[in-house]
Structures are given as C-alpha cells and as structure tokens.
Design a protein around this motif. Structure first.
Motif, PDB file in Angstrom:
ATOM      1  N   GLY A 179       2.114  15.021   9.224  1.00 20.43           N
ATOM      2  CA  GLY A 179       2.557  16.370   8.940  1.00 20.43           C
ATOM      3  C   GLY A 179       1.416  17.309   8.628  1.00 20.43           C
ATOM      4  N   PRO A 180       1.713  18.611   8.477  1.00 22.46           N
ATOM      5  CA  PRO A 180       0.684  19.627   8.298  1.00 22.46           C
ATOM      6  C   PRO A 180       0.116  19.723   6.890  1.00 22.46           C
ATOM      7  N   SER A 181       0.670  18.976   5.939  1.00 20.70           N
ATOM      8  CA  SER A 181       0.136  18.989   4.585  1.00 20.70           C
ATOM      9  C   SER A 181       0.388  17.637   3.947  1.00 20.70           C
ATOM     10  N   VAL A 182      -0.347  17.345   2.876  1.00 20.86           N
ATOM     11  CA  VAL A 182      -0.197  16.066   2.201  1.00 20.86           C
ATOM     12  C   VAL A 182       1.222  15.891   1.675  1.00 20.86           C
ATOM     13  N   SER A 183       1.772  16.926   1.012  1.00 22.64           N
ATOM     14  CA  SER A 183       3.105  16.793   0.419  1.00 22.64           C
ATOM     15  C   SER A 183       4.171  16.569   1.484  1.00 22.64           C
ATOM     16  N   ASP A 227       6.488  13.111   2.037  1.00 23.55           N
ATOM     17  CA  ASP A 227       7.945  13.181   2.066  1.00 23.55           C
ATOM     18  C   ASP A 227       8.493  12.599   3.360  1.00 23.55           C
ATOM     19  N   ARG A 228       7.872  12.961   4.448  1.00 25.86           N
ATOM     20  CA  ARG A 228       8.319  12.483   5.756  1.00 25.86           C
ATOM     21  C   ARG A 228       8.114  10.978   5.888  1.00 25.86           C
ATOM     22  N   TYR A 229       7.018  10.493   5.349  1.00 27.83           N
ATOM     23  CA  TYR A 229       6.727   9.068   5.472  1.00 27.83           C
ATOM     24  C   TYR A 229       7.715   8.231   4.667  1.00 27.83           C
ATOM     25  N   THR A 271      -4.463  18.429   9.153  1.00 30.03           N
ATOM     26  CA  THR A 271      -3.865  18.134   7.861  1.00 30.03           C
ATOM     27  C   THR A 271      -4.963  18.039   6.823  1.00 30.03           C
ATOM     28  N   GLU A 272      -4.564  17.801   5.588  1.00 31.74           N
ATOM     29  CA  GLU A 272      -5.548  17.663   4.526  1.00 31.74           C
ATOM     30  C   GLU A 272      -6.114  16.256   4.452  1.00 31.74           C
ATOM     31  N   TYR A 273      -5.520  15.336   5.210  1.00 35.38           N
ATOM     32  CA  TYR A 273      -6.086  13.987   5.283  1.00 35.38           C
ATOM     33  C   TYR A 273      -7.247  13.987   6.275  1.00 35.38           C
ATOM     34  N   ARG A 274      -8.296  13.253   5.966  1.00 32.58           N
ATOM     35  CA  ARG A 274      -9.441  13.184   6.861  1.00 32.58           C
ATOM     36  C   ARG A 274      -9.878  11.732   7.018  1.00 32.58           C
ATOM     37  N   SER A 275      -9.760  11.214   8.216  1.00 35.58           N
ATOM     38  CA  SER A 275     -10.222   9.849   8.481  1.00 35.58           C
ATOM     39  C   SER A 275     -10.443   9.711   9.975  1.00 35.58           C
ATOM     40  N   SER A 290       0.816  -1.220   0.000  1.00 31.93           N
ATOM     41  CA  SER A 290       0.000   0.000   0.000  1.00 31.93           C
ATOM     42  C   SER A 290       0.847   1.267   0.000  1.00 31.93           C
ATOM     43  N   LEU A 291       2.181   1.143   0.004  1.00 29.41           N
ATOM     44  CA  LEU A 291       3.047   2.313   0.053  1.00 29.41           C
ATOM     45  C   LEU A 291       2.801   3.256  -1.133  1.00 29.41           C
ATOM     46  N   LYS A 292       2.594   2.700  -2.304  1.00 33.84           N
ATOM     47  CA  LYS A 292       2.379   3.527  -3.502  1.00 33.84           C
ATOM     48  C   LYS A 292       1.162   4.431  -3.346  1.00 33.84           C
ATOM     49  N   VAL A 293       0.149   3.964  -2.612  1.00 35.99           N
ATOM     50  CA  VAL A 293      -1.040   4.783  -2.362  1.00 35.99           C
ATOM     51  C   VAL A 293      -0.725   5.845  -1.314  1.00 35.99           C
ATOM     52  N   TYR A 294       0.041   5.472  -0.289  1.00 37.20           N
ATOM     53  CA  TYR A 294       0.456   6.429   0.732  1.00 37.20           C
ATOM     54  C   TYR A 294       1.177   7.622   0.114  1.00 37.20           C
ATOM     55  N   LEU A 295       1.990   7.342  -0.900  1.00 40.30           N
ATOM     56  CA  LEU A 295       2.820   8.392  -1.494  1.00 40.30           C
ATOM     57  C   LEU A 295       2.142   9.091  -2.667  1.00 40.30           C
TER      58      LEU A 295
END
Length: 304
Positions: A166-170, A174-176, A199-203, A141-146
């Motif tokens: 982090g505070p943004s998707v990008s 990068d950090r991941y 962050t821009e992720y919502r779950s 699933s790494l390809k989806v994470y990135l």
C-alpha cells in the motif's frame, strides 16, 4: 529410490519448511524456538542471506529466505545440523531430529511472495487461544509486520514485502492483517492486487557476489586493521586472533570456500580451529561497532 536433485538458484527467494520426525516435537519448549532463531541469526551473519518472514510451530516451521547469492543447501544443512546437535544435548537424546531434508520451493513472483507470507502468518490461527489474534503469537514475524514489536535481533527484513502492500505504512499494515485472516486460500491468492506507488517501506534486493579471491580478503583485512598481512598466516598469535577471525569469516561468506579450503589458504591450521575462528568473527561483527559493516565495506571496495 534416489533423491531428486533440489532446484535452486543463487539469486532465488525460497519457501523453506522444516519438519520433525513423527515421534519427536521439533521444538519441545519455547527455549528451543529461541535457540533456532539465534542459530539462524548466526548463520545469517556468516552467509549474508535475508529472512522475509517466519513462523515456528511445535513440529514444523516455515521461512521465506532470500539466499542473496549464497547456497541455500549449505545454509540450511549447517543450521539444521547445529540445531539437532544442540537439541539432542539439551534433551539428553540421540538420533535424528528432522524429517528427511528440508523442503524448499523457489518463489518466482511478487504475488506468490505476498500470498506465501500471509499463509505462513496464518498458521497460528490453528492454535487454541490464537484463533482471533495470530499477531500475538510470539514465534511469528507477523507482530513485526504490523508494527507491534521491533525485530531487535536483526534477523528479519519485513519491509521488502510490506512495501508492496500500500501507499503508506498504516494502510499497508491494515491491508496485510486482513489478508492474513482470509482463511480461504484460493480467495487469498486472488484478492491481492499490487500497486506501483512509492511507500514508506524501503528494501531492495542486491545480490552479494560470492567469488572473491581469498588473497583480496587478506589484503583488505590487513589494510583495515593495520596488521601486516603476513601476520594473518601466523598460528596461535593472541595479537592477531581477531584479525584472523575476521579474515576467516569473510572467506567463508564471500569466497565460496569450505572450511578445508580455508585451512589450505591459511596453512597449518585445523578445521576445528577454522570453525572456532569463524565463530569469533561472527561475535565480533555482532558486538563490535567498528566491525559491524565490514562485509559491506569489503564488497564496496572491490566493486568500486
């Protein structure tokens, strides 16, 4: 020696690991990996659990699964039994496929959750050709994470973990990726620091209740489809097959009923027929827009 009792909770997130018996690869071909993921998606539609990360190798696989109120043993035993039957049929063999029971460990902190996901995504670094590019490995699933691919199957919820990075998707991506490349596992555990920023992720984790009465399911399906609820009990009616299938799926998912219990509810119906109806229900939810949110609609109506 008797088996120890598996530690589990209906509200838990689990690290699940499956492994093949010594002499047989668990996944002989890439098609086998595709089949396992397809069958996991089928089980997910039926039980409503969440998958936060995965990596499938040739003789083992790792998953992070949020049981979301369901019984993890019921999920994995059913999934692995179905896959073993399929694997043996395709490869013309008999006997066991999996090495003993699946292994499971409860993930009890956010730090452990992120560390574990990075460890799982780190697995392809051991494969020749992927030492410097684990994100290119198809069955991770790494390809989806990135953001390199989208998860069109609906199986994965990567946002739950990535929103912690982090505070943004990008910046999170990068950090991941840097985290995954850290091969020193002790350093991996100590490096990550969490941020409380939005962050821009919502779950979110919203645990499904699984103790609804089957009569409530039948009443709901009757109202939603306009079919008299007594017709749901009628056997071998072509006009009500889809309605019965949806009722069976909801009872299997939200009433904590075994197949034999559903037979008793519907009356004069075999276990094989209930299994078939459940499969039809999964297909309807997967392919028909009017039914895709039916589980959530039922739960919302009951708790409102």
């Amino acid at each position: 020696m008797p088996r120890t009792e598996r530690i589990k909770s209906e509200n838990a997130i689990y690290h699940i690991m499956i492994r093949s018996i010594t002499e047989v690869p668990l996944f002989k071909k890439n098609k086998d990996k595709d089949i396992y993921l397809e069958q996991m998606r089928y089980a997910q539609i039926m039980y409503g659990f969440k998958v936060y990360a995965y990596c499938i190798m040739s003789n083992h696989a790792h998953f992070i699964i949020d049981s979301n109120g369901a019984d993890i043993s019921k999920i994995m035993h059913g999934l692995n039994f179905k896959y073993a039957m399929t694997f043996n049929r395709i490869h013309n063999r008999h006997g066991h496929v999996f090495q003993d029971r699946f292994k499971s460990k409860i993930v009890d902190t956010d730090r452990y959750l992120i560390t574990l996901s990075a460890y799982i995504h780190n697995n392809p670094l051991q494969i020749s050709g992927y030492e410097n590019c684990p994100e290119r490995y198809k069955y991770s699933s790494l390809k989806v994470y990135l953001g390199l691919e989208k998860d069109d199957s609906g199986l994965l919820d990567e946002a739950y973990i990535m929103q912690m990075m982090g505070p943004s998707v990008s910046k999170a991506r990068d950090r991941y990726l840097k985290l995954v490349y850290m091969c020193d596992k002790e350093k991996l555990k100590n490096e990550i620091e969490f941020e409380d920023e939005k962050t821009e992720y919502r779950s979110e984790r919203k645990i499904l209740v699984r103790d609804f009465e089957p009569e409530k399911v039948i009443e709901f399906i009757s109202q939603e489809t306009g079919i008299d609820k007594m017709m749901i009990y009628v056997k071998n009616s072509r006009n009500t097959k889809a309605v019965r299938a949806l009722a069976v799926l909801l009872m299997r998912s939200l009433c904590n009923l075994k197949i034999k219990n559903i037979c008793e509810v519907l009356g004069n119906i075999t276990e094989s027929r209930v299994s078939k109806l459940c499969s039809i229900g999964v297909e309807l939810v997967s392919t028909e827009d009017r039914y895709k949110d039916i589980v959530q609609q039922f739960v919302s109506q009951q708790v409102s």
